[in-house]
Write an enzyme that holds these catalytic residues in place. Sequence first.
Site, mmCIF file in Angstrom:
data_model
loop_
_atom_site.group_PDB
_atom_site.id
_atom_site.type_symbol
_atom_site.label_atom_id
_atom_site.label_comp_id
_atom_site.label_asym_id
_atom_site.label_seq_id
_atom_site.Cartn_x
_atom_site.Cartn_y
_atom_site.Cartn_z
ATOM 1 C CB ALA A 57 3.159 61.512 35.391
ATOM 2 C CB VAL A 83 6.182 66.855 33.970
ATOM 3 C CG1 VAL A 83 7.365 65.967 33.608
ATOM 4 C CG2 VAL A 83 5.117 66.801 32.882
ATOM 5 C CE LYS A 84 7.587 62.639 41.677
ATOM 6 N NZ LYS A 84 7.289 61.463 42.530
ATOM 7 C CB ILE A 85 11.777 67.584 36.485
ATOM 8 C CG1 ILE A 85 10.721 67.761 35.384
ATOM 9 C CG2 ILE A 85 13.187 67.762 35.944
ATOM 10 C CD1 ILE A 85 10.952 66.946 34.144
#
Length: 226
Positions: A57, A83-85
């Site tokens: 996400a 978590v997409k960064i």
Amino acid sequence: MRFFLDTANLEEIRKGVAWGVVSGVTTNPTLVAREEGVVFADRIREICALVEGPVSAEVLSLDTEGMVAEALPLAAIAPNVVVKIPMTPEGMGAVRRLTAKGIATNVTLVFSPQQALLAAAAGATYVSPFLGRLDDVGEHGIGLVEEIAGIYDVQGIDTEIIAASVRHPRHVADAAAAGAHIATLPFKVLRQLFDHPLTTSGIERFLEDWRRSNRCPASENGSLHG
């Protein structure tokens, strides 16, 4: 190689899981926006209920503090949230802080081996080189995967490579040969992986042979007694 679906569509995810080949999902606000009337956090929660594996996400903030602030409630949705960064200096600062908290991260928009090295140095769980976008500008997307895999192997780096921006089935086979651990695919490409004209014609031939071998000769003559 493991297969993730790059989608926010629940029906696509259900089908992929039912086929027994999908072990994770990657998504982003753009994909969720295509599903009308859907709240981002709610859709992530629904996806996590369907898939046991990682569900990526993406955050929207561009500063480290903002990314971390967005990431914490996303990670709290379910234990399999990743978590997409984005690959930026601020993003790598967020990756370092999230990693220290035990939160898995996926560094996205990676287009060079140097960026992949920075992501690993920051502690990223996954790194996502974008194959199709590199091909679109005349560069070699699969070559990037191969280079990253070779460097990670030499350096003993555990960060996993997700082949992203996959456009067609050949990308998948080439990414696997190049050393990608995962391919994240649009549903259309996943469906295409099953298809080959010789498989189709072979099934049709088997069925026709079965029908011939089980046909009653007497019934063809219109009489039970021949």
